[in-house]
Design a protein around this motif. Structure first.
Motif, PDB file in Angstrom:
ATOM      1  N   PHE A  81      41.709  26.364 124.216  1.00  0.00           N
ATOM      2  CA  PHE A  81      41.230  27.743 124.071  1.00  0.00           C
ATOM      3  C   PHE A  81      39.915  27.937 124.817  1.00  0.00           C
ATOM      4  O   PHE A  81      39.762  28.886 125.597  1.00  0.00           O
ATOM      5  N   LEU A  82      38.961  27.062 124.592  1.00  0.00           N
ATOM      6  CA  LEU A  82      37.651  27.207 125.220  1.00  0.00           C
ATOM      7  C   LEU A  82      37.717  27.117 126.734  1.00  0.00           C
ATOM      8  O   LEU A  82      36.944  27.768 127.439  1.00  0.00           O
ATOM      9  N   MET A  83      38.653  26.329 127.239  1.00  0.00           N
ATOM     10  CA  MET A  83      38.805  26.214 128.689  1.00  0.00           C
ATOM     11  C   MET A  83      39.649  27.337 129.279  1.00  0.00           C
ATOM     12  O   MET A  83      39.788  27.439 130.504  1.00  0.00           O
ATOM     13  N   GLY A  84      40.222  28.162 128.417  1.00  0.00           N
ATOM     14  CA  GLY A  84      40.966  29.321 128.890  1.00  0.00           C
ATOM     15  C   GLY A  84      42.426  29.067 129.213  1.00  0.00           C
ATOM     16  O   GLY A  84      43.093  29.943 129.757  1.00  0.00           O
ATOM     17  N   PHE A  85      42.957  27.896 128.831  1.00  0.00           N
ATOM     18  CA  PHE A  85      44.355  27.600 129.118  1.00  0.00           C
ATOM     19  C   PHE A  85      45.304  28.306 128.150  1.00  0.00           C
ATOM     20  O   PHE A  85      46.392  28.728 128.537  1.00  0.00           O
ATOM     21  N   VAL A  86      44.915  28.398 126.881  1.00  0.00           N
ATOM     22  CA  VAL A  86      45.755  29.038 125.862  1.00  0.00           C
ATOM     23  C   VAL A  86      44.881  30.031 125.097  1.00  0.00           C
ATOM     24  O   VAL A  86      44.157  29.656 124.172  1.00  0.00           O
ATOM     25  N   GLY A  88      45.055  34.508 125.213  1.00  0.00           N
ATOM     26  CA  GLY A  88      45.842  35.688 124.897  1.00  0.00           C
ATOM     27  C   GLY A  88      45.948  36.569 126.122  1.00  0.00           C
ATOM     28  O   GLY A  88      45.274  36.325 127.126  1.00  0.00           O
ATOM     29  N   PRO A  89      46.770  37.623 126.051  1.00  0.00           N
ATOM     30  CA  PRO A  89      46.964  38.474 127.233  1.00  0.00           C
ATOM     31  C   PRO A  89      45.759  39.341 127.567  1.00  0.00           C
ATOM     32  O   PRO A  89      45.622  39.810 128.695  1.00  0.00           O
ATOM     33  N   ASN A  90      44.869  39.561 126.599  1.00  0.00           N
ATOM     34  CA  ASN A  90      43.699  40.405 126.827  1.00  0.00           C
ATOM     35  C   ASN A  90      42.478  39.541 127.111  1.00  0.00           C
ATOM     36  O   ASN A  90      42.051  38.760 126.265  1.00  0.00           O
ATOM     37  N   ARG A  91      41.914  39.682 128.306  1.00  0.00           N
ATOM     38  CA  ARG A  91      40.720  38.915 128.673  1.00  0.00           C
ATOM     39  C   ARG A  91      39.623  39.845 129.164  1.00  0.00           C
ATOM     40  O   ARG A  91      38.870  39.508 130.072  1.00  0.00           O
ATOM     41  N   THR A  92      39.529  41.000 128.544  1.00  0.00           N
ATOM     42  CA  THR A  92      38.522  41.997 128.908  1.00  0.00           C
ATOM     43  C   THR A  92      37.668  42.342 127.699  1.00  0.00           C
ATOM     44  O   THR A  92      38.116  42.197 126.553  1.00  0.00           O
ATOM     45  N   PRO A  93      36.441  42.814 127.913  1.00  0.00           N
ATOM     46  CA  PRO A  93      35.579  43.195 126.798  1.00  0.00           C
ATOM     47  C   PRO A  93      36.160  44.363 126.002  1.00  0.00           C
ATOM     48  O   PRO A  93      36.984  45.126 126.503  1.00  0.00           O
ATOM     49  N   ALA A 108      42.930  40.876 118.575  1.00  0.00           N
ATOM     50  CA  ALA A 108      44.013  39.923 118.340  1.00  0.00           C
ATOM     51  C   ALA A 108      44.639  39.464 119.648  1.00  0.00           C
ATOM     52  O   ALA A 108      45.030  38.301 119.796  1.00  0.00           O
ATOM     53  N   ALA A 109      44.709  40.376 120.617  1.00  0.00           N
ATOM     54  CA  ALA A 109      45.328  40.046 121.908  1.00  0.00           C
ATOM     55  C   ALA A 109      44.479  39.092 122.739  1.00  0.00           C
ATOM     56  O   ALA A 109      44.970  38.530 123.719  1.00  0.00           O
ATOM     57  N   THR A 110      43.220  38.878 122.361  1.00  0.00           N
ATOM     58  CA  THR A 110      42.387  37.941 123.106  1.00  0.00           C
ATOM     59  C   THR A 110      42.694  36.492 122.741  1.00  0.00           C
ATOM     60  O   THR A 110      42.325  35.575 123.495  1.00  0.00           O
ATOM     61  N   LEU A 111      43.348  36.264 121.594  1.00  0.00           N
ATOM     62  CA  LEU A 111      43.568  34.880 121.159  1.00  0.00           C
ATOM     63  C   LEU A 111      44.924  34.637 120.500  1.00  0.00           C
ATOM     64  O   LEU A 111      45.135  33.584 119.894  1.00  0.00           O
ATOM     65  N   ILE A 112      45.848  35.562 120.628  1.00  0.00           N
ATOM     66  CA  ILE A 112      47.107  35.442 119.899  1.00  0.00           C
ATOM     67  C   ILE A 112      47.910  34.213 120.313  1.00  0.00           C
ATOM     68  O   ILE A 112      48.544  33.560 119.469  1.00  0.00           O
ATOM     69  N   MET A 171      34.324  33.020 128.671  1.00  0.00           N
ATOM     70  CA  MET A 171      34.885  33.554 127.424  1.00  0.00           C
ATOM     71  C   MET A 171      33.940  34.528 126.735  1.00  0.00           C
ATOM     72  O   MET A 171      34.194  34.950 125.611  1.00  0.00           O
ATOM     73  N   ARG A 172      32.880  34.946 127.432  1.00  0.00           N
ATOM     74  CA  ARG A 172      31.873  35.769 126.781  1.00  0.00           C
ATOM     75  C   ARG A 172      32.358  37.170 126.432  1.00  0.00           C
ATOM     76  O   ARG A 172      31.726  37.871 125.649  1.00  0.00           O
ATOM     77  N   TYR A 173      33.480  37.568 126.988  1.00  0.00           N
ATOM     78  CA  TYR A 173      34.029  38.867 126.610  1.00  0.00           C
ATOM     79  C   TYR A 173      34.418  38.897 125.136  1.00  0.00           C
ATOM     80  O   TYR A 173      34.479  39.970 124.514  1.00  0.00           O
ATOM     81  N   LEU A 174      34.650  37.721 124.547  1.00  0.00           N
ATOM     82  CA  LEU A 174      35.007  37.668 123.128  1.00  0.00           C
ATOM     83  C   LEU A 174      33.892  38.209 122.243  1.00  0.00           C
ATOM     84  O   LEU A 174      34.154  38.789 121.184  1.00  0.00           O
ATOM     85  N   ALA A 175      32.639  38.025 122.679  1.00  0.00           N
ATOM     86  CA  ALA A 175      31.505  38.463 121.864  1.00  0.00           C
ATOM     87  C   ALA A 175      31.508  39.966 121.642  1.00  0.00           C
ATOM     88  O   ALA A 175      30.963  40.455 120.648  1.00  0.00           O
ATOM     89  N   SER A 176      32.119  40.721 122.531  1.00  0.00           N
ATOM     90  CA  SER A 176      32.150  42.173 122.375  1.00  0.00           C
ATOM     91  C   SER A 176      33.030  42.608 121.206  1.00  0.00           C
ATOM     92  O   SER A 176      32.969  43.757 120.772  1.00  0.00           O
ATOM     93  N   TYR A 177      33.847  41.681 120.683  1.00  0.00           N
ATOM     94  CA  TYR A 177      34.690  41.986 119.527  1.00  0.00           C
ATOM     95  C   TYR A 177      34.037  41.548 118.219  1.00  0.00           C
ATOM     96  O   TYR A 177      34.587  41.781 117.150  1.00  0.00           O
TER      97      TYR A 177
END
Length: 282
Positions: A81-86, A88-93, A108-112, A171-177
């Motif tokens: 997950f941290l390396m971005g291999f697995v 979710g389909p959403n990778r935007t803020p 949910a779509a950032t990590l499903i 993965m910093r876009y996750l912080a916006s959630y």
């Protein structure tokens, strides 16, 4: 009591070292990630084999092996997950106007894919150990899965203190959630349930024998650590401070600079009045 203290020490040290090792691997140059995830995949295969091999064993050593193997599998999921291999389909803020169901759906779509992969792994472990005497590995992975879900829901709903310094730049876009705000009813319910679960596991450990007692003591240690991690969400002290040894100074400086340069990627701040927050459904 010594038989209870040793599993606590083992679980705490192994969790600390494993978490730091995953963070350290993630902070290596990105060209090393394919090799890291490949080696982690091989290790995970051996870990699953270890879980299957010890499923019929009821000795304390079998509980320790099963627990360690479950952490190896968990580490693979965290690393992927941290390396971005697995992910979710959403990778935007998160869009600033997103609220309610839309915000939840986007989050949910950032990590499903990550969540589904962990659930599939848990299901496989449960199938391999179904009806067996040693359930330590399955219980360990289940507790890690549930405790991590609880933390994710809480930082989505809003907590007073968050730390994103260890978050990879990509993965910093996750912080916006994430949301910074006062604790909500879900947080109080979470810590109450975690405390009750910890007390139940401790009682089982103290009233069991051999490897069964060791397995319950290891599970108690994980839940106790989860309780402490949830506590860090409401106190002004960053739990990531204990893992800074796994983060090179250059990576820390880059992470701090990225946060300053991209305010849209920082957690949302709940600035509504208290009465409005209590009645709003976010």
């Amino acid at each position: 009591m010594t038989e209870f203290a040793l599993p606590l020490l083992f679980a705490t040290v192994l969790w600390f070292v494993a978490t730091g090792f995953v963070l350290w691997l993630d902070k290596l140059p990105s060209h090393t990630w394919p090799m890291s995830i490949t080696l982690a995949t091989v290790a995970s295969g051996f870990a699953m084999a270890g879980i299957i091999a010890t499923a019929e064993e009821t000795s304390p050593w079998a509980a320790y092996v099963a627990f360690a193997c479950a952490l190896v599998l968990w580490g693979w999921h965290e690393l992927s997950f941290l390396m971005g291999f697995v992910t979710g389909p959403n990778r935007t803020p998160c869009p600033p106007e997103a609220r309610g169901w839309q915000r939840f759906r986007l989050a949910a779509a950032t990590l499903i894919y990550h969540e589904v992969a962990m659930f599939a792994c848990l299901a496989a472990m449960a199938a391999f150990t179904w009806g067996k005497a040693n359930q330590t590995a399955t219980l360990t992975f289940l507790l890690l899965f549930v405790m991590r879900l609880s933390a994710k829901f809480n930082i989505f709903a809003g907590v007073p203190h968050l730390s994103t310094e260890m978050m990879p730049d990509h993965m910093r876009y996750l912080a916006s959630y994430f949301r910074i705000g006062p604790p909500r009813w879900f947080f109080l319910g979470s810590v109450t349930a975690i405390a009750g679960l910890a007390a139940w596991l401790a009682d089982l450990a103290l009233h069991s024998h051999g490897g069964i007692a060791t397995g319950y003591a290891l599970a108690f240690a994980l839940v106790a650590l989860a309780f402490i991690e949830h506590g860090f969400l409401v106190v002004p002290w960053q739990d990531t401070a204990i893992f800074r040894w796994a983060m090179p100074q250059t990576a820390r400086n880059m992470a701090a600079q990225a946060q300053m340069d991209a305010p849209v990627l920082t957690p949302q701040t709940d600035t509504k009045p208290l009465a409005v927050r209590q009645n709003a459904v976010q």
